[in-house]
Design a protein around this motif. Structure first.
Motif, PDB file in Angstrom:
ATOM      1  N   GLU A  84       0.810  -1.221   0.000  1.00  0.00           N
ATOM      2  CA  GLU A  84       0.000   0.000   0.000  1.00  0.00           C
ATOM      3  C   GLU A  84       0.842   1.269   0.000  1.00  0.00           C
ATOM      4  OE1 GLU A  84      -3.274   2.092   2.860  1.00  0.00           O
ATOM      5  OE2 GLU A  84      -3.381  -0.085   2.642  1.00  0.00           O
ATOM      6  N   GLU A  85       1.915   1.289   0.772  1.00  0.00           N
ATOM      7  CA  GLU A  85       2.770   2.475   0.811  1.00  0.00           C
ATOM      8  C   GLU A  85       3.444   2.716  -0.538  1.00  0.00           C
ATOM      9  OE1 GLU A  85       3.011   4.926   3.136  1.00  0.00           O
ATOM     10  OE2 GLU A  85       1.310   3.805   3.974  1.00  0.00           O
ATOM     11  N   MET A  86       3.911   1.634  -1.166  1.00  0.00           N
ATOM     12  CA  MET A  86       4.540   1.797  -2.473  1.00  0.00           C
ATOM     13  C   MET A  86       3.504   2.254  -3.499  1.00  0.00           C
ATOM     14  SD  MET A  86       7.113  -0.497  -4.699  1.00  0.00           S
ATOM     15  CE  MET A  86       8.405  -0.019  -3.592  1.00  0.00           C
ATOM     16  N   PHE A  87       2.305   1.701  -3.428  1.00  0.00           N
ATOM     17  CA  PHE A  87       1.227   2.133  -4.326  1.00  0.00           C
ATOM     18  C   PHE A  87       1.022   3.642  -4.195  1.00  0.00           C
ATOM     19  CE2 PHE A  87      -3.215   3.119  -5.152  1.00  0.00           C
ATOM     20  CZ  PHE A  87      -3.393   2.570  -6.414  1.00  0.00           C
ATOM     21  N   LYS A  88       0.920   4.132  -2.968  1.00  0.00           N
ATOM     22  CA  LYS A  88       0.726   5.573  -2.733  1.00  0.00           C
ATOM     23  C   LYS A  88       1.916   6.372  -3.252  1.00  0.00           C
ATOM     24  CE  LYS A  88      -2.087   5.056   1.406  1.00  0.00           C
ATOM     25  NZ  LYS A  88      -2.097   5.267   2.876  1.00  0.00           N
ATOM     26  N   LYS A  96      10.230   8.033  -7.652  1.00  0.00           N
ATOM     27  CA  LYS A  96      11.039   7.060  -8.372  1.00  0.00           C
ATOM     28  C   LYS A  96      11.430   5.981  -7.379  1.00  0.00           C
ATOM     29  CE  LYS A  96      12.909  10.244 -11.766  1.00  0.00           C
ATOM     30  NZ  LYS A  96      14.120  10.836 -12.345  1.00  0.00           N
ATOM     31  N   ILE A  97      11.069   4.733  -7.677  1.00  0.00           N
ATOM     32  CA  ILE A  97      11.339   3.611  -6.791  1.00  0.00           C
ATOM     33  C   ILE A  97      12.522   2.830  -7.351  1.00  0.00           C
ATOM     34  CG2 ILE A  97      10.381   1.555  -5.698  1.00  0.00           C
ATOM     35  CD1 ILE A  97       8.915   4.193  -4.943  1.00  0.00           C
ATOM     36  N   PRO A  98      13.624   2.730  -6.594  1.00  0.00           N
ATOM     37  CA  PRO A  98      14.780   1.968  -7.073  1.00  0.00           C
ATOM     38  C   PRO A  98      14.440   0.485  -7.254  1.00  0.00           C
ATOM     39  CG  PRO A  98      15.357   3.321  -5.169  1.00  0.00           C
ATOM     40  CD  PRO A  98      13.865   3.352  -5.294  1.00  0.00           C
ATOM     41  N   ALA A  99      15.158  -0.154  -8.139  1.00  0.00           N
ATOM     42  CA  ALA A  99      14.904  -1.556  -8.482  1.00  0.00           C
ATOM     43  C   ALA A  99      14.925  -2.467  -7.255  1.00  0.00           C
ATOM     44  CB  ALA A  99      15.930  -2.036  -9.508  1.00  0.00           C
ATOM     45  N   ILE A 100      15.900  -2.299  -6.384  1.00  0.00           N
ATOM     46  CA  ILE A 100      16.013  -3.190  -5.220  1.00  0.00           C
ATOM     47  C   ILE A 100      14.802  -3.033  -4.307  1.00  0.00           C
ATOM     48  CG2 ILE A 100      17.351  -3.644  -3.123  1.00  0.00           C
ATOM     49  CD1 ILE A 100      19.866  -3.171  -4.861  1.00  0.00           C
ATOM     50  N   GLU A 101      14.346  -1.798  -4.090  1.00  0.00           N
ATOM     51  CA  GLU A 101      13.155  -1.583  -3.268  1.00  0.00           C
ATOM     52  C   GLU A 101      11.920  -2.192  -3.937  1.00  0.00           C
ATOM     53  OE1 GLU A 101      10.529   2.030  -1.268  1.00  0.00           O
ATOM     54  OE2 GLU A 101      12.451   2.518  -2.216  1.00  0.00           O
ATOM     55  N   LYS A 105       9.581  -5.180  -2.305  1.00  0.00           N
ATOM     56  CA  LYS A 105       8.136  -4.997  -2.099  1.00  0.00           C
ATOM     57  C   LYS A 105       7.294  -5.872  -3.028  1.00  0.00           C
ATOM     58  CE  LYS A 105       8.569  -1.668   0.940  1.00  0.00           C
ATOM     59  NZ  LYS A 105       7.969  -1.575   2.238  1.00  0.00           N
ATOM     60  N   GLY A 106       7.950  -6.720  -3.830  1.00  0.00           N
ATOM     61  CA  GLY A 106       7.222  -7.665  -4.665  1.00  0.00           C
ATOM     62  C   GLY A 106       6.674  -7.120  -5.967  1.00  0.00           C
TER      63      GLY A 106
END
Length: 163
Positions: A84-88, A96-101, A105-106
């Motif tokens: 949910e946090e990544m979705f938000k 920008k979400i780094p590849a490892i993160e 987070k799946g």
């Protein structure tokens, strides 16, 4: 007006590609060796597996800040981004979400150090999957049933609940 028409045309193209990928009778693997933003991110999420390059790979939905998004984008994001946090962060903050993160987070399946290693790992996975004796129609049906909200958003026929 011209930009709106281009955006609408791009969205319809992505929907068509996503419908084709969801109906494809073999597993699909996307390799991202840099950034996957906006349409590129949607295209990557349309695959069964996503591999990314760790050093400079990231995901983002930059265009959502300036567009009234359609059902396709949000259906894809909700189906594939379970945290949910990544979705938000992706949808409402356009971070920008780094590849490892993203892997942690799946959102994506695996990350390799270099672009070459990413491609090699994806090829190994493809070779492993190719050794399976797939029933293509069953595989495509499983994919559609696993993500019915995407199928509805792009106009695919409902697979139903029959065994």
């Amino acid at each position: 007006m011209v930009q709106w028409k281009r955006s609408r045309s791009l969205t319809h193209g992505l929907i068509s590609i996503t419908a084709d990928l969801m109906s494809l009778q073999v597993p699909t693997i996307c390799v991202v060796t840099g950034e996957a933003s906006a349409a590129g991110f949607m295209l990557a999420l349309s695959h069964d597996y996503v591999a990314m390059h760790a050093d400079n790979g990231f995901l983002c939905m930059s265009d959502l800040n300036n567009l009234v998004t359609n059902r396709y984008f949000l259906s894809m994001m909700k189906a594939k981004v379970k945290d949910e946090e990544m979705f938000k962060d992706l949808v409402f903050r356009s971070l920008k979400i780094p590849a490892i993160e993203a892997m942690d987070k799946g959102v994506i399946d695996f990350v390799e150090k270099t672009a070459t290693e990413t491609v090699e790992a994806a090829l190994k996975l493809g070779q492993l999957l190719a050794k399976k004796n797939w029933n293509g129609k069953v595989h495509a049906s499983l994919r559609k049933r696993a993500f019915p909200e995407i199928g509805r958003a792009i106009g695919l026929p409902d697979e139903g609940n029959e065994v």
